[in-house]
Scaffold this active site. Structure first.
Site, PDB file in Angstrom:
ATOM      1  N   TYR A 142      48.198 -12.610 -19.665  1.00  6.22           N
ATOM      2  CA  TYR A 142      48.920 -12.569 -20.934  1.00  6.22           C
ATOM      3  C   TYR A 142      48.651 -13.810 -21.779  1.00  6.22           C
ATOM      4  CZ  TYR A 142      52.042  -8.563 -20.123  1.00  6.22           C
ATOM      5  OH  TYR A 142      52.556  -7.310 -19.944  1.00  6.22           O
ATOM      6  N   LYS A 189      46.135  -9.069  -5.393  1.00  3.98           N
ATOM      7  CA  LYS A 189      44.885  -8.320  -5.228  1.00  3.98           C
ATOM      8  C   LYS A 189      43.885  -9.322  -4.661  1.00  3.98           C
ATOM      9  CE  LYS A 189      42.384  -4.578  -5.854  1.00  3.98           C
ATOM     10  NZ  LYS A 189      42.613  -3.307  -5.133  1.00  3.98           N
ATOM     11  N   ASP A 221      47.759  -2.252  -5.437  1.00  5.05           N
ATOM     12  CA  ASP A 221      47.555  -0.794  -5.460  1.00  5.05           C
ATOM     13  C   ASP A 221      48.374  -0.117  -4.359  1.00  5.05           C
ATOM     14  OD1 ASP A 221      45.872  -2.094  -3.693  1.00  5.05           O
ATOM     15  OD2 ASP A 221      44.116  -0.857  -4.104  1.00  5.05           O
ATOM     16  N   ASP A 245      54.551  -6.452 -14.777  1.00  6.11           N
ATOM     17  CA  ASP A 245      54.848  -5.605 -15.933  1.00  6.11           C
ATOM     18  C   ASP A 245      54.726  -4.142 -15.532  1.00  6.11           C
ATOM     19  OD1 ASP A 245      55.257  -4.888 -18.677  1.00  6.11           O
ATOM     20  OD2 ASP A 245      53.109  -4.501 -18.813  1.00  6.11           O
ATOM     21  N   ASP A 249      58.034  -1.178 -14.457  1.00  3.99           N
ATOM     22  CA  ASP A 249      58.255   0.096 -15.153  1.00  3.99           C
ATOM     23  C   ASP A 249      58.282   1.229 -14.129  1.00  3.99           C
ATOM     24  OD1 ASP A 249      58.271  -0.994 -17.741  1.00  3.99           O
ATOM     25  OD2 ASP A 249      57.037   0.625 -18.542  1.00  3.99           O
TER      26      ASP A 249
HETATM   27  C1  IPM Z   1      58.060  -6.100 -21.005  1.00  8.65           C
HETATM   28  C2  IPM Z   1      57.263  -5.555 -22.162  1.00  8.65           C
HETATM   29  C3  IPM Z   1      56.452  -6.678 -22.768  1.00  8.65           C
HETATM   30  C4  IPM Z   1      55.514  -7.207 -21.693  1.00  8.65           C
HETATM   31  C5  IPM Z   1      55.666  -6.319 -24.032  1.00  8.65           C
HETATM   32  C6  IPM Z   1      56.577  -5.697 -25.085  1.00  8.65           C
HETATM   33  C7  IPM Z   1      54.900  -7.483 -24.576  1.00  8.65           C
HETATM   34  O1  IPM Z   1      56.461  -4.489 -21.768  1.00  8.65           O
HETATM   35  O2  IPM Z   1      58.924  -6.962 -21.225  1.00  8.65           O
HETATM   36  O3  IPM Z   1      57.830  -5.673 -19.876  1.00  8.65           O
HETATM   37  O4  IPM Z   1      54.429  -6.644 -21.490  1.00  8.65           O
HETATM   38  O5  IPM Z   1      55.867  -8.192 -21.031  1.00  8.65           O
HETATM   39 MN    MN Z   2      56.693  -3.947 -19.686  1.00 11.63          MN
END
Ligand code: IPM
Ligand code: MN
Length: 352
Positions: A142, A189, A221, A245, A249
């Protein structure tokens, strides 16, 4: 006690869900005899529209001088569909993380007994899941050097980590594991990436300082797979920025709704609390967004920033009661009565 809390509502449904968290926090403050001063500040697309910058210096000043930051969401479709936009709301988020030094992103995943049937995963797989991701938030791909060469035909994003960055994150991971079920999984990884080998070597060297913690090392993975097969086999997972990240999710669906999952971002000084969901533009202004993730983020704020576990628990109890009694927004209503964002917030505040 007296607290100053920076309030960054942001974009999309941010302002609506933040309003409910404020209401609930004020109810908690009243019940336990605290005094909260809310300090609103601009961020995201809202800030770009107002002052041309997604994380203005004034906003940073408010955050840096407050006791905690409560954050809604940022992002606006008008920027998503325009890759050439010179400033993007997300840049504000990254700048804020970096400037406030928020290197550890704490993302818990747990199940709610009354919602086990809402998860897309089989009930017997997810029952008892209670895990926490500690995602490194201010390094890696990032923040590495990025750019184009060969007349724009080649693009690159460098992934860079220092041992010190890994150590400070891993330290929080070991400490969290000690306070929980004493299991730590380092997700990397290391069979391919040099940064991952640095992670693994650094964490291995720290094991001796925490002899009670059972440490495992798993490739990202494989974790992606095991997370949906046996989520309840994990306790604390530490990982780098991009892996975290993606995996967080994935983990969020275990609970049944992304609208329920809170998070905290910690540094050495200030901490920030926010729902893990985004700005959900389609729902903006419709009074349908689930405010519970933001309300639970406020619970984490009382617990982690102010060291007030009873106050946090009061919020968690109200949320559990609302879930059990069906006082929920449409994402969880499943044919039953769906309440509005504001109505759920009012009910929670009244039940503190
Ligand atoms: C999160 C979001 C952010 C990230 C984006 C919006 C930049 O997806 O907080 O997980 O990738 O960190
Ligand atoms: Mn995210």
């Amino acid at each position: 006690m007296k607290f100053n809390i920076a309030l960054l509502a942001g974009d999309g449904i941010g302002p609506e869900v933040i309003e409910q968290a404020v209401k609930v926090s004020d109810a908690v403050a009243k019940k336990f005899g605290h005094e909260i001063t809310w300090r609103p500040a601009l961020t995201g697309a809202a800030a770009i529209d107002a002052v041309g910058e997604p994380y203005p210096d004034d906003t940073h000043e408010v955050c840096a001088t407050s006791d905690a930051v409560l954050f809604g969401a940022i992002g606006h479709p008008k920027f998503d569909n325009d890759p050439s936009a010179p400033v993007r709301p997300e840049q504000g988020l990254l700048k804020m993380r970096k400037k406030l030094g928020l290197f550890a992103n704490v993302r818990p995943t747990f199940t709610f007994p009354s919602l086990l049937d809402k998860s897309p995963l089989k009930q017997e797989r997810i029952e008892g899941t209670d895990l926490v991701f500690l995602r490194e938030l201010t390094g890696g791909i990032y923040f590495g050097e990025k750019g184009r060469r060969d007349n724009g035909e080649t693009a690159f994003d460098n992934c860079v980590y220092t041992r010190a960055e890994v150590q400070r994150l891993a330290k929080k991971g070991f400490e969290l594991a000690m306070a929980r079920n004493k299991k730590l999984c380092c997700v990397d990884k290391a069979n391919v990436l040099e940064t991952s080998r640095l992670w693994r070597e650094t964490v291995q060297a720290m094991e001796k300082d925490y002899p009670e913690v059972e440490v495992s090392y798993e490739f990202v993975d494989a974790v992606a797979m095991r997370l949906v097969q046996w989520p309840n086999s994990y306790d604390v997972l530490i990982t780098e920025n991009l892996f975290g990240d993606i995996l967080t999710d994935e983990a969020s669906v275990i609970s049944g709704s992304m609208g329920l999952m809170p998070s905290a971002s910690m540094g050495s000084d200030i901490a920030l609390f926010e729902p893990i969901h985004g700005s959900y533009p389609q729902a903006t202004g419709k009074n349908i967004a689930n405010p519970m993730a933001t309300v639970l983020s406020a619970a984490m704020m009382f617990e982690m920033a102010f060291n007030l576990p009873e106050e946090g628990q009061a919020i968690r109890d109200a949320v559990n009661k609302a879930l059990a009694e069906g006082i929920v927004t449409e994402d969880l209503a499943e044919g039953g009565k769906a309440y509005g964002t504001k109505e759920v917030g009012d009910w929670l505040a009244a039940n503190i």
